[in-house]
Design an enzyme around this catalytic site. Structure first.
Site, PDB file in Angstrom:
ATOM      1  N   ARG A 173     -50.536 -40.964  47.683  1.00  0.00           N
ATOM      2  CA  ARG A 173     -51.095 -40.584  47.165  1.00  0.00           C
ATOM      3  C   ARG A 173     -50.623 -39.683  46.669  1.00  0.00           C
ATOM      4  O   ARG A 173     -49.503 -38.717  47.217  1.00  0.00           O
ATOM      5  CB  ARG A 173     -52.075 -40.011  48.421  1.00  0.00           C
ATOM      6  CG  ARG A 173     -52.573 -41.085  49.096  1.00  0.00           C
ATOM      7  CD  ARG A 173     -53.227 -40.141  50.586  1.00  0.00           C
ATOM      8  NE  ARG A 173     -53.977 -41.379  51.761  1.00  0.00           N
ATOM      9  CZ  ARG A 173     -53.817 -41.208  53.086  1.00  0.00           C
ATOM     10  NH1 ARG A 173     -53.828 -39.825  52.961  1.00  0.00           N
ATOM     11  NH2 ARG A 173     -54.705 -42.121  53.957  1.00  0.00           N
ATOM     12  N   ASP A 196     -51.765 -47.873  54.290  1.00  0.00           N
ATOM     13  CA  ASP A 196     -52.867 -48.073  55.371  1.00  0.00           C
ATOM     14  C   ASP A 196     -53.064 -49.908  55.511  1.00  0.00           C
ATOM     15  O   ASP A 196     -53.304 -50.324  54.268  1.00  0.00           O
ATOM     16  CB  ASP A 196     -54.135 -47.752  55.376  1.00  0.00           C
ATOM     17  CG  ASP A 196     -53.528 -45.971  55.569  1.00  0.00           C
ATOM     18  OD1 ASP A 196     -53.179 -46.001  56.604  1.00  0.00           O
ATOM     19  OD2 ASP A 196     -54.616 -45.336  55.360  1.00  0.00           O
ATOM     20  N   TYR A 224     -56.248 -43.972  68.291  1.00  0.00           N
ATOM     21  CA  TYR A 224     -55.723 -42.871  67.101  1.00  0.00           C
ATOM     22  C   TYR A 224     -57.203 -42.230  66.192  1.00  0.00           C
ATOM     23  O   TYR A 224     -57.817 -43.524  65.839  1.00  0.00           O
ATOM     24  CB  TYR A 224     -54.386 -42.902  66.889  1.00  0.00           C
ATOM     25  CG  TYR A 224     -53.587 -41.510  66.369  1.00  0.00           C
ATOM     26  CD1 TYR A 224     -53.331 -40.679  66.776  1.00  0.00           C
ATOM     27  CD2 TYR A 224     -54.176 -41.355  64.979  1.00  0.00           C
ATOM     28  CE1 TYR A 224     -52.707 -39.305  66.993  1.00  0.00           C
ATOM     29  CE2 TYR A 224     -53.465 -40.151  64.287  1.00  0.00           C
ATOM     30  CZ  TYR A 224     -53.067 -39.324  65.138  1.00  0.00           C
ATOM     31  OH  TYR A 224     -52.356 -38.450  64.524  1.00  0.00           O
ATOM     32  N   HIS A 232     -52.105 -47.939  59.815  1.00  0.00           N
ATOM     33  CA  HIS A 232     -51.746 -47.268  59.351  1.00  0.00           C
ATOM     34  C   HIS A 232     -50.586 -47.253  59.814  1.00  0.00           C
ATOM     35  O   HIS A 232     -49.423 -47.330  60.686  1.00  0.00           O
ATOM     36  CB  HIS A 232     -51.371 -45.627  59.123  1.00  0.00           C
ATOM     37  CG  HIS A 232     -50.441 -44.548  58.843  1.00  0.00           C
ATOM     38  ND1 HIS A 232     -50.718 -43.999  57.474  1.00  0.00           N
ATOM     39  CD2 HIS A 232     -49.002 -44.535  59.740  1.00  0.00           C
ATOM     40  CE1 HIS A 232     -49.689 -43.229  57.731  1.00  0.00           C
ATOM     41  NE2 HIS A 232     -48.511 -42.983  58.584  1.00  0.00           N
TER      42      HIS A 232
END
Length: 258
Positions: A173, A196, A224, A232
Site C-alpha cells: 500500500r 493479507d 486480533y 496478516h
C-alpha cells in the site's frame, strides 16, 4: 516463459563438474527462466556472495518456527537448515547443499520475472488497485524486492498447506492507500513486506498456524482487532527501514497464536 529441458540439463551438468571445469561452462544458456537467475556453482556452509543472497530469497519461507533467514549473502547454519527443509518439502535429497537437484526445483517454481509460480507482482500490488510500488517510505525498487521475498515466503506457506491456493487480499500500500484503508502508520504493507491472505480450503487458523514455520515474524488473525476475516503475515523482524525494533510479534488468540 519457461525454457526447455536441454537448458536446465546443461546447467545441471556444469554444476556437477569440478570447480575448474565450471569456469569453462559458465556461459551455458540460462536455465528455466531466461530473464531471472541461474546458479553456476554448488552452495553450502561457508560460501558467500550474490548467488547465496539469491538463494536466501527463495528459501526464506523455510526458516523454521520463530526464525528467519537473513538475506546477507552468507551461507550459514540458518540458510543450510532452510535448504534442508525446502528439500524435504519437495521430496529431494536432504543434505543442506544447494546443487543441481535443488536448483532444478527452484527453476521449476520460478517464473521469468523471478516470482514464484503461484504468486505475482500484480497480486502484491493490490491494496487500493494496482499502481506500482511507489508512494511508500522506501524506493519503488526496494519495495518491489521486499514484495518478491514476501511472495517466496507465501509460496512456502502454500506448500505447507498441501499446495492449496492462497489468495492475497491486500499487499503493498502506498501512503495514500494505507490512509484510505485505515492502516497503521507504521504498517508493514507500506514496505512490501506484508500480505493479507485467505484460503478456500484451509481455515484461517490453519493458515496462521502454518505461517509460524514459514519465516513470518508478524502474524495477526482471528481474535486480533479487525483481523477476523483474514490472516496478516509480514517480515517486520527483517525490516530495517521502519524505525521500530526488529522483533517477532504474533497475535491470533482465537487460533492459539501468541
Amino acid at each position: 516463459m519457461r525454457v526447455n529441458t536441454l537448458k536446465r540439463a546443461a546447467v545441471a551438468f556444469a554444476l556437477a563438474l569440478p570447480g575448474a571445469a565450471i569456469a569453462a561452462v559458465v556461459a551455458a544458456p540460462a536455465a528455466h527462466a531466461d530473464g531471472c537467475y541461474t546458479w553456476t556453482r554448488n552452495l553450502y556452509q561457508g560460501r558467500s556472495g550474490a548467488d547465496v543472497r539469491q538463494l536466501q530469497v527463495r528459501v526464506a519461507g523455510w526458516a523454521g518456527n520463530r526464525d528467519i533467514v537473513e538475506n546477507d549473502g552468507i551461507f550459514g547454519p540458518k540458510t543450510a537448515a532452510a535448504v534442508r527443509r525446502f528439500q524435504q518439502a519437495y521430496g529431494l535429497r536432504v543434505d543442506g547443499v544447494a546443487g543441481p537437484e535443488t536448483y532444478a526445483k527452484l527453476y521449476e517454481l520460478q517464473d521469468n520475472d523471478c516470482t514464484p509460480r503461484h504468486f505475482s507482482y500484480s497480486e502484491l500490488d493490490g491494496g487500493c488497485g494496482q499502481g506500482g510500488f511507489s508512494g511508500g517510505p522506501v524506493s519503488a525498487s526496494a519495495t518491489r524486492q521486499n514484495a518478491l521475498r514476501t511472495m517466496w515466503k507465501l509460496e512456502a506457506l502454500r506448500r505447507s498447506l498441501g499446495d492449496k491456493p492462497l489468495y492475497v487480499t491486500s499487499g503493498f500500500r502506498s501512503r495514500s492507500c494505507n490512509n484510505q484503508v485505515g492502516g497503521a502508520s507504521d504498517s508493514q504493507h507500506l514496505y512490501g513486506t506484508a500480505a493479507d491472505v485467505v484460503s478456500r480450503t484451509s481455515s484461517l487458523c490453519e493458515v496462521g498456524r502454518a505461517a509460524r514455520n514459514n519465516g513470518f515474524s508478524g502474524i495477526f488473525g482471528p481474535g486480533y482487532p479487525d483481523h477476523d476475516d483474514h490472516i496478516h503475515v509480514d517480515s517486520r523482524r527483517e525490516n530495517n527501514s521502519d524505525g521500530v525494533p526488529n522483533r517477532t510479534t504474533w497475535s491470533a488468540p482465537d487460533c492459539g497464536i501468541r
